[in-house]
Structures are given as structure tokens and as C-alpha cells.
Design a protein around this motif. Structure first.
Motif, short mmCIF file in Angstrom:
data_model
loop_
_atom_site.label_atom_id
_atom_site.label_comp_id
_atom_site.label_asym_id
_atom_site.label_seq_id
_atom_site.Cartn_x
_atom_site.Cartn_y
_atom_site.Cartn_z
N UNK A 54 43.75 32.89 31.02
CA UNK A 54 45.18 32.57 30.97
C UNK A 54 45.81 32.68 32.35
N UNK A 55 45.44 33.72 33.10
CA UNK A 55 46.01 33.93 34.42
C UNK A 55 44.91 33.69 35.46
N UNK A 56 44.72 32.44 35.81
CA UNK A 56 43.67 32.09 36.75
C UNK A 56 44.16 32.17 38.19
N UNK A 57 43.25 32.01 39.14
CA UNK A 57 43.64 32.03 40.55
C UNK A 57 44.58 30.88 40.86
N UNK A 58 45.51 31.12 41.77
CA UNK A 58 46.50 30.11 42.10
C UNK A 58 46.03 29.25 43.26
N UNK A 77 39.79 29.95 44.07
CA UNK A 77 38.72 29.23 43.37
C UNK A 77 38.30 29.96 42.10
N UNK A 78 37.64 29.23 41.22
CA UNK A 78 37.07 29.82 40.01
C UNK A 78 35.82 29.04 39.63
N UNK A 79 35.10 29.57 38.64
CA UNK A 79 33.94 28.86 38.10
C UNK A 79 32.72 28.90 39.00
N UNK A 80 31.78 27.98 38.80
CA UNK A 80 30.51 28.00 39.53
C UNK A 80 30.67 27.89 41.04
N UNK A 81 31.64 27.11 41.50
CA UNK A 81 31.84 26.98 42.94
C UNK A 81 32.25 28.31 43.56
N UNK A 82 33.12 29.02 42.86
CA UNK A 82 33.53 30.35 43.32
C UNK A 82 32.36 31.32 43.30
N UNK A 283 49.70 42.83 46.70
CA UNK A 283 49.77 41.94 45.55
C UNK A 283 48.58 40.99 45.56
N UNK A 284 48.24 40.50 44.38
CA UNK A 284 47.23 39.45 44.27
C UNK A 284 47.79 38.36 43.36
N UNK A 285 47.69 37.08 43.77
CA UNK A 285 48.38 36.01 43.05
C UNK A 285 47.56 35.44 41.90
N UNK A 286 48.28 35.00 40.87
CA UNK A 286 47.70 34.27 39.75
C UNK A 286 48.65 33.14 39.37
N UNK A 302 52.28 27.35 34.21
CA UNK A 302 52.43 26.86 35.57
C UNK A 302 53.14 27.80 36.52
N UNK A 303 53.68 28.91 36.00
CA UNK A 303 54.41 29.84 36.85
C UNK A 303 53.46 30.66 37.72
N UNK A 304 53.91 30.96 38.93
CA UNK A 304 53.16 31.87 39.80
C UNK A 304 53.42 33.31 39.36
N UNK A 305 52.36 34.10 39.37
CA UNK A 305 52.43 35.49 38.93
C UNK A 305 51.81 36.36 40.02
N UNK A 306 52.48 37.44 40.36
CA UNK A 306 51.95 38.39 41.34
C UNK A 306 51.59 39.69 40.62
N UNK A 307 50.31 40.00 40.58
CA UNK A 307 49.88 41.32 40.10
C UNK A 307 50.18 42.30 41.23
N UNK A 308 51.14 43.18 41.02
CA UNK A 308 51.58 44.07 42.10
C UNK A 308 50.69 45.32 42.09
#
Length: 395
Positions: A54-58, A77-82, A283-286, A302-308
């Protein structure tokens, strides 16, 4: 009195009063300055960080990381490339590898920089000790052995300034950031041509080739956004982690006494507590891939989320007396290194380098103490650290 309003200025000067108020009153809050939702409580950060579906890399071009690092990078990045890219990054910084080289790499560097200032009886421990140690250890590991410390330090300060400039938009800060990026690219293009001709044992070479089938390599354009991430986080974090920990220790008479008496016993405990107390990366972005409700707030798709991370590390519900530095705490995992699959690759190297730096500093600088005549300077929120730590000792 500390400003606890949610503004860029308040965050930069001292984000912790802001985070404490948000945890109490608005644990998920939209920060208009960067157009992202701040998630500030420990458990909510865990929920977001663990839910990569749900909260993937931005990878948004609107993110400050896109402006500074470039997209895609290892954080976006995410998935096999990451996974393939992480295989290249992780090889040289996995625990077994680090244990095999850290003493020969780090301790001589630490001793060299301590010996250079020891007869002075005073120094800025961040600028003259912990930052130079950090950039030399990690710079050599990357393959930047011929680049002087002053240049490496100027690179990460300029990039850091760019990331924290997204509210003020100071043209001079952007100019320094852009020049640093151009200088980094020039140096690393020559390195890239060298490892293409003859792969070597540097971390840079592993990023070029690692995780790919034999005979394949990544292009220069593909790797540079990730190398900028590594240069900022890698060069900066061990030094600022050590400085933050040293400040916490030196600001407490009892803990200073323990560290001076048994530095090898307390150094890693102090470093880990310093990472919790002042997270070097705040912070790390999602990005929300679908509508999601958390802590009573609807985060739209579609919103940007910052895990603080910095706020999660001071959540009163997880730590007693959370605002205080206490290396004697019972060990408990903190959020500083983020969440899988984007958990920091260099976490073990950071802790090993920081341990050695603190151990040798307290062992070799007798009577180490804060210089009461000069100000300690702590600043930043995306990246925060004790940027000036004036100290004295018995020379």
C-alpha cells in the motif's frame, strides 16, 4: 521556548517539539511545506513501513529526493530491479564482510585523526574528528580514495542543503547543491570508465555489476542517482551518529564517567542510543497506492507520505523518558535505519565505524568534555545532526 508549529523553520531548528505535539494531537498530519503526510507515532510508522503493497517507494518527480538525487534511485525502486541493485550495494557492507575488514580499515583512520588533534587540547569533534573519520572510511570503501576529506564533506553538506531547501527555495543553496552534483558526476564518470575496463573490489564496482548476469553492467546514468544517495547517507551518517552520541554522553556527568572508564563496553551502546535520540536521517518517503485510513486520517491514493523516523524514535508509548539520551537503556529496536525492503544497507558498517570512533575518542582524549565557552549547534530535520561539537580534554 521551543516552537512546536508545523513549519519548515521550526522543523529545521528543532523538530522534536513539533513531533511531540503531532503525536499528541495529529499523529498523521499534512505538511503543506512539502505536500506530504507526516506519520509520527511508533506504531503507525511500523504500519506504514511494513505495508509495502500500500505504501510503496515514491518515484514522484515532485519529491525533493527526485530534485537532488534523480529518479529512479535505490530509495524509489521496488521489485526485482530493486532487489538486483541491492545485491550490488549490499555485498560489501553485509555483516560477514564488514567483520572481515572493519578493524584494518577503520581503526587506523580513527587513530590518525585523533592523533592529529590530541596535542591541541580542544577541537570541534564533529568537523575535525567524526566527519573526517566517517568520510574517509566510507569514501575509501566506495573507491574515492584520492578525493580529499574537505571535498567529500563539502559534497554531502551541499546535497543535504538541497534536500532541506524545499521550503525556503534559496537559490544559493540550490547552486551549491547543483555544483556538488556536477563535481560528483565528473569524478565518478572517470571511476565508471575505470571499472568498466577492469572491475575491482570497491563498493562502486559492485554497484555497477552486482546482481546482474555475468557480462552485464549498469549504465552510468542508471547508477548515479543511487550513488548520490550513498554519498549523502553513507558519508554523513556514521559521523553524525557518532557526534550525536558523543553529545549525549558528554552532556551527562554519570554517562561521561562510564564512557571514560570503560569505552569498549559502552561505545556501541552509546552509538545506538545516539541513533535513537537524534536520528541522522529523520524521514523516509512513501507514496500511497490506494486510499488508506490511519490514526483517524484518510490518506488519499497518490499522496506522498513521510514516515518520520525521528519522531517514532521518541514515542513516549515505546520509550520511558524518550526525550533523554540514556545509553544504559535496555536494548530495543529503533526506526533509524528504516524498514524492509528499504532497510539501510549500511547499518552494520555504520554501527561498527561509530563504535570504533567513540571507543578511541574517549580512550585517547583524557577528560573529554564539552567546551562550555562555545555553542553546540544542532540543526536539520530531513537530515539532523550535531554539526558543531566544541570540546576540550587534558592534553
Amino acid at each position: 521556548m521551543a516552537d512546536d508549529s508545523l513549519t519548515g523553520e521550526a522543523l529545521f531548528n528543532d523538530p522534536y517539539p513539533v513531533y511531540a505535539r503531532l503525536r499528541r494531537e495529529a499523529p498523521v498530519a499534512l505538511f503543506e511545506g512539502t505536500h506530504e503526510y507526516f506519520v509520527t507515532r511508533w506504531q503507525d510508522c511500523q504500519t506504514v513501513g511494513a505495508n509495502d503493497a500500500v505504501f510503496g517507494p515514491s518515484a514522484s518527480d515532485n519529491r525533493p529526493e527526485a530534485r537532488v538525487f534523480g529518479i529512479p534511485n535505490v530509495l524509489s525502486m521496488s521489485g526485482p530491479e530493486h532487489q538486483a541493485l541491492r545485491a550490488g550495494i549490499d555485498y560489501e557492507v553485509q555483516q560477514q564482510r564488514v567483520d572481515g575488514y572493519i578493524e584494518d580499515l577503520a581503526r587506523p583512520i580513527v587513530v590518525k585523526y585523533i592523533d592529529a588533534i590530541r596535542s591541541q587540547g580542544e577541537a570541534d569533534l564533529t568537523q575535525q574528528l567524526f566527519e573526517p573519520i566517517s568520510v574517509r572510511i566510507v569514501g575509501d570503501l566506495i573507491g574515492l580514495t584520492q578525493i580529499p576529506n574537505e571535498t567529500l564533506q563539502s559534497w554531502f553538506h551541499a546535497i543535504n542543503g538541497g534536500l532541506q531547501n524545499t521550503v525556503a527555495q534559496d537559490p544559493a543553496v540550490w547552486a551549491r547543491c547543483d555544483q556538488a552534483i556536477a563535481d560528483i558526476d565528473e569524478v565518478m564518470r572517470a571511476m565508471y570508465e575505470k571499472v568498466c575496463a577492469a572491475p575491482d573490489a570497491t563498493l562502486f564496482s559492485h554497484v555497477v555489476y552486482g546482481g546482474l548476469p555475468d557480462g552485464q553492467r549498469r549504465s552510468f546514468e542508471d547508477i548515479m542517482p543511487t550513488m548520490r544517495v550513498i554519498i549523502l547517507g553513507g558519508l554523513q551518517e556514521p559521523g553524525h551518529g557518532a557526534a550525536n552520541a558523543a553529545y549525549g554522553v558528554l552532556d551527562d556527568k554519570e554517562q561521561s564517567g562510564l564512557m571514560r572508564t570503560e569505552p569498549s563496553t559502552w561505545a556501541l551502546k552509546a552509538y545506538d542510543e545516539g541513533l535513537r535520540w537524534i536520528a541522522p536521517i529523520g524521514v523516509t518517503p512513501r507514496v500511497a497506492r490506494q486510499d488508506f485510513e490511519i490514526a483517524g486520517t484518510r490518506v488519499p491514493e497518490g499522496a506522498s507520505v513521510a514516515i518520520v523516523l525521528a519522531s517514532a524514535n521518541r514515542d513516549e508509548g515505546r520509550w520511558e523518558n524518550a526525550e533523554a539520551f540514556d545509553m544504559r537503556r535496555k536494548k530495543k529496536a529503533n526506526a533509524t535505519f528504516g524498514y524492509r525492503p528499504h532497510f539501510c544497507s549500511g547499518h552494520y558498517l555504520s554501527r561498527a565505524a561509530g563504535r570504533i570512533a567513540l571507543e578511541e575518542a574517549f580512550a585517547r582524549l583524557p577528560g573529554l568534555r564539552i567546551d562550555a565557552d562555545k555553542p553546540v549547534n544542532v540543526k536539520g530535520w530531513r537530515f539532523r545532526g550535531v554539526v558543531n561539537l566544541p570540546a576540550r580534554w587534558d592534553a
